[in-house]
Motif scaffolding. Sequence first.
Motif, PDB file in Angstrom:
ATOM      1  N   GLU A  84       0.910  -1.267  -0.148  1.00 55.27           N
ATOM      2  CA  GLU A  84       0.081   0.081  -0.070  1.00 55.27           C
ATOM      3  C   GLU A  84       0.886   1.408   0.027  1.00 55.27           C
ATOM      4  O   GLU A  84       0.583   2.063  -0.810  1.00 55.27           O
ATOM      5  CB  GLU A  84      -0.832   0.071   1.201  1.00 55.27           C
ATOM      6  CG  GLU A  84      -2.079  -1.156   0.994  1.00 55.27           C
ATOM      7  CD  GLU A  84      -2.770  -1.142   2.200  1.00 55.27           C
ATOM      8  OE1 GLU A  84      -2.800  -0.162   3.358  1.00 55.27           O
ATOM      9  OE2 GLU A  84      -4.012  -1.943   2.325  1.00 55.27           O
ATOM     10  N   ASP A  88       0.781   4.122  -2.874  1.00 57.04           N
ATOM     11  CA  ASP A  88       0.771   5.495  -2.680  1.00 57.04           C
ATOM     12  C   ASP A  88       1.846   6.382  -3.189  1.00 57.04           C
ATOM     13  O   ASP A  88       1.604   7.430  -3.821  1.00 57.04           O
ATOM     14  CB  ASP A  88       0.734   5.859  -1.024  1.00 57.04           C
ATOM     15  CG  ASP A  88      -0.646   5.238  -0.649  1.00 57.04           C
ATOM     16  OD1 ASP A  88      -1.671   5.101  -1.405  1.00 57.04           O
ATOM     17  OD2 ASP A  88      -0.535   5.090   0.585  1.00 57.04           O
ATOM     18  N   LYS A  92       1.321   8.960  -6.426  1.00 55.91           N
ATOM     19  CA  LYS A  92       1.226  10.425  -5.952  1.00 55.91           C
ATOM     20  C   LYS A  92       2.489  11.189  -6.488  1.00 55.91           C
ATOM     21  O   LYS A  92       3.293  10.864  -7.085  1.00 55.91           O
ATOM     22  CB  LYS A  92       1.163  10.462  -4.551  1.00 55.91           C
ATOM     23  CG  LYS A  92      -0.349  10.072  -4.074  1.00 55.91           C
ATOM     24  CD  LYS A  92      -0.328  10.387  -2.429  1.00 55.91           C
ATOM     25  CE  LYS A  92      -1.532   9.694  -1.760  1.00 55.91           C
ATOM     26  NZ  LYS A  92      -1.548   9.924  -0.544  1.00 55.91           N
TER      27      LYS A  92
END
Length: 92
Positions: A84, A88, A92
């Motif tokens: 995760e 991310d 991003k």
Amino acid sequence: MAKELNEDTGFTVSIKTLVAIGFAMATIISMWFMLQADIEEAKTLPAPPDPEVTRMEFDMKDQMIRQTIMDTKTDVEEIKASIEKIEDKLYK
């Protein structure tokens, strides 16, 4: 045309071939008798004892398996958290 086999038909076999055939027969016959002797000996031996698993041994193995499963569960959770974080950072 094919030759017919009859009383007058002959063939030659070398001494070397006869010795090899005799040696092979002697080997097979001796192996047969050794196998028969081993079988008779095995018939006279006592039967092996039944494997016995004690309750304590069963409980210890059960506990070890359960602990391994729990360790694997925590490892999977850590791996999911790491994935995760990587996702991310990537998106991003």
